[in-house]
Design an enzyme around this catalytic site. Structure first.
Site, short mmCIF file in Angstrom:
data_model
loop_
_atom_site.label_atom_id
_atom_site.label_comp_id
_atom_site.label_asym_id
_atom_site.label_seq_id
_atom_site.Cartn_x
_atom_site.Cartn_y
_atom_site.Cartn_z
N ASP A 231 0.83 -1.19 0.00
CA ASP A 231 0.00 0.00 0.00
C ASP A 231 0.87 1.25 0.00
O ASP A 231 1.89 1.32 0.70
CB ASP A 231 -0.88 -0.03 1.25
CG ASP A 231 -1.90 1.09 1.29
OD1 ASP A 231 -2.73 1.15 0.37
OD2 ASP A 231 -1.88 1.88 2.24
N GLU A 305 1.54 -0.54 -5.17
CA GLU A 305 0.51 0.46 -5.41
C GLU A 305 1.24 1.81 -5.41
O GLU A 305 1.48 2.38 -4.34
CB GLU A 305 -0.57 0.45 -4.35
CG GLU A 305 -1.70 1.43 -4.67
CD GLU A 305 -2.29 2.12 -3.45
OE1 GLU A 305 -3.44 2.61 -3.56
OE2 GLU A 305 -1.62 2.22 -2.41
#
Length: 586
Positions: A231, A305
């Site tokens: 993330d 990401e």
């Protein structure tokens, strides 16, 4: 109608050109995998509390097997106060009771592996929850203590330190700094949080932080996971001195750019730029992590990401000693424009091939309006952070038609692809949620100016005639489902020839049989003059997407492998109507 036949010559010597060479058909799994994202709280609820859980996922693994995916990615299921749907982690080594137990995770992992499905778990290293033991210790410790050194605590500006240390804004709205209160009740230092105030950013210049996350990696690798989705992979490291920055950071908004390194006029990601993102120091972290993954058997992988532009900059994350994949958000944000899509595809291969990495395609996830709704907007390149009932509504029929075509185009490209749960059912966003049920912190921190991401996180419909469409045994659901979900329920889609599920299932079967994920890409010169067509050859399969208003005629004798919509006939010839993609052999 555009009439094309197989004898038509390219309009110039450069029209038919190979932009990507084929790879080895049986290589590392992550190079061509189709990975299915499971958002645990919205996938399936086994215990009837209205929130999806790990046993619910295990119970529906055969859905993934029937679909034909290679792996699943689990969004966070760790112990958390759930201020940001689990992306505020309080304990990286335990399962939140909302989702089950560590034993439930082990059962899920074993069941997935028994079915030949790999499991990738989410890792959230930019920030922790404010309930994490580290942050609680930091609040209790003195200013300048080792406990505070794990986070980004700073003195405020102004005579009494009453102003934040810099002018950074939270991605969820409002200042990126929150001031603490000392034990005696007086104002203290400020701490940085690029997201919600309950998600304090870690200080990745601290060796203790780096060591802790390396141990977290080993904890899950030892349990048998096949990899990690990282993330905010372009975050973590901040520019020295945390300088002021007058730019704008947002979940899905941002300026589209061009890749100045190659001159290609292509979208290259929305790009959260600024001194808080894409700093060179992140690459040292990923090189260390890669060494850990490489020390385990089984070809473990990481996907970034990273909202980074230009694409040549994004490719640095997937160099041979760093990540294995990085989401291609440039493709996601390209809208429904043939020239932009061709530009993104070509620029992506140019950047990734230069470092020997696959391109990783994606159209939807838990942070953006689903592409079945996004592509039905009057401006399909528009990317709002959610939709209100008062906003102009997507054209549902047009959006689904384009979504099916876009998905078939994506799955026909070499590389890996990610499928967000429910897109294989053609699910739209819930665009008429009552504000009283919203839970995304972006809605609250922007004072209701942004709808937030709840609309793309609606619980899955499994059975058209069951309470909560089969999501929960007693009809409970943490977010309400729209009535339109009945027609998209998995039991309906599975039993309907030509349904979106049938399209995905067929496409994945053909993709695997034809080794398209490791194939090559050559633009077809016969279509070079048509600004509304994306046409390429991957191995011996032609992928043609018609984004224009006029139908496109296929060569005589074309063998249709799969089509996103019904094809038409004109004077005995097969034609591809508007907003339709077809795979054929000719």
């Amino acid at each position: 109608m555009t009439r094309i036949d197989s004898t038509t010559a390219p309009t110039s010597a450069t029209d038919a050109v190979t932009v990507h060479a084929a790879g080895v058909a049986e290589g590392s799994w992550w190079r061509d995998a189709v990975i299915y994202q499971v958002y645990p709280r919205s996938f399936a609820d086994a215990n009837g509390d209205g929130v999806g859980d790990l046993p619910g996922i295990t119970a529906h693994l055969d859905h993934l097997v029937e679909l034909g995916v290679d792996a699943l990615w689990l969004s966070p299921f760790y112990r958390s106060p759930q201020k940001d749907a689990g992306y505020d982690v309080a304990d990286y080594r335990d399962v939140d009771p909302l989702f089950g137990t560590l034993d439930d995770f082990d059962v899920l992992l074993e069941a997935a592996h028994a079915r030949g499905v790999r499991v990738v778990v989410d890792l959230v290293p930019n920030h922790t929850s404010d309930q994490h033991v580290w942050f609680q210790a930091a609040l209790a410790a003195d200013e300048g203590s080792p406990e505070r050194g794990r986070y980004l605590f700073r003195e405020g500006r102004g005579t009494g330190g009453e102003e934040p240390p810099n002018n950074w804004q939270s991605i969820f709205g409002g200042p990126a700094w929150t001031r603490t209160t000392r034990a005696d009740g007086t104002p203290g230092q400020w701490y940085l949080h690029l997201f919600d105030s309950s998600q304090p950013d870690l200080d990745w210049s601290n060796p203790e932080v780096r060591s802790e996350f390396e141990d977290v990696l080993r904890f899950w690798l030892d349990r048998g996971v096949d990899g990690f989705r990282v993330d905010v992979a372009h975050g973590m490291v901040k520019a020295d001195g945390l300088p002021d920055w007058d730019g704008h950071v947002a979940m899905v908004d941002g300026a589209d750019g061009t890749d100045g390194t190659d001159g290609t006029d292509a979208v290259n990601g929305s790009g959260n730029s600024g001194p808080m993102f894409d700093q060179d120091g992140v690459h040292e972290i990923y090189r260390a992590w890669r060494r850990i993954l490489d020390s385990y058997d089984g070809d473990r992988a990481m996907v970034a990401e990273a909202w980074v532009e230009p694409l040549s900059r994004l490719a640095r994350y997937v160099r041979a000693d760093e990540m294995h994949q990085a989401f291609n958000f440039s493709f996601l944000v390209a809208g429904w424009d043939a020239a932009r899509l061709r530009g993104v595809v070509e620029a992506s291969f140019r950047a990734n091939d230069a470092v020997g990495a696959p391109t990783t395609w994606v159209l939807s996830n838990h942070d953006v309006v689903r592409h079945a709704s996004r592509l039905g907007l009057a401006e399909p390149e528009h990317r709002p952070n959610g939709l209100f009932a008062s906003d102009p509504q997507p054209d549902a029929e047009l959006g689904l038609r384009r979504a099916r075509a876009a998905s078939l185009l994506m799955l026909g490209l070499p590389g890996s692809s990610y499928v967000y749960q429910g897109e294989e059912l053609g699910l739209p966003d819930h665009t008429s949620l009552d504000d009283a049920v919203r839970q995304d912190p972006a809605f609250f921190r922007t004072g209701g100016a942004e709808a937030g991401r709840d609309g793309c996180r609606i619980p899955m419909p499994w059975e058209a005639d069951a309470p909560a469409y089969g999501f929960s045994p007693d009809g409970a659901a943490w977010l309400p489902q729209p009535a339109s979900y009945a027609a998209h329920a998995a039991d309906v889609e599975r039993a309907t020839p030509g349904s979106t599920f049938d399209l995905y299932r067929t496409a994945l079967r053909v993709r695997k049989a034809e080794h398209l994920g490791t194939g090559d890409l050559t633009w077809l010169g016969v279509f070079a003059h048509d600004p509304h067509v994306v046409a390429l050859r991957n191995r011996d399969v032609v992928v043609l997407a018609n984004l224009g208003g006029a139908a496109v005629t296929l060569p005589a004798g074309a063998e249709i492998l799969v089509a996103s919509g019904e094809l038409t006939q004109d004077a005995g010839a097969t034609a591809v109507p508007s907003d339709t993609t077809v795979w054929y052999r000719a």
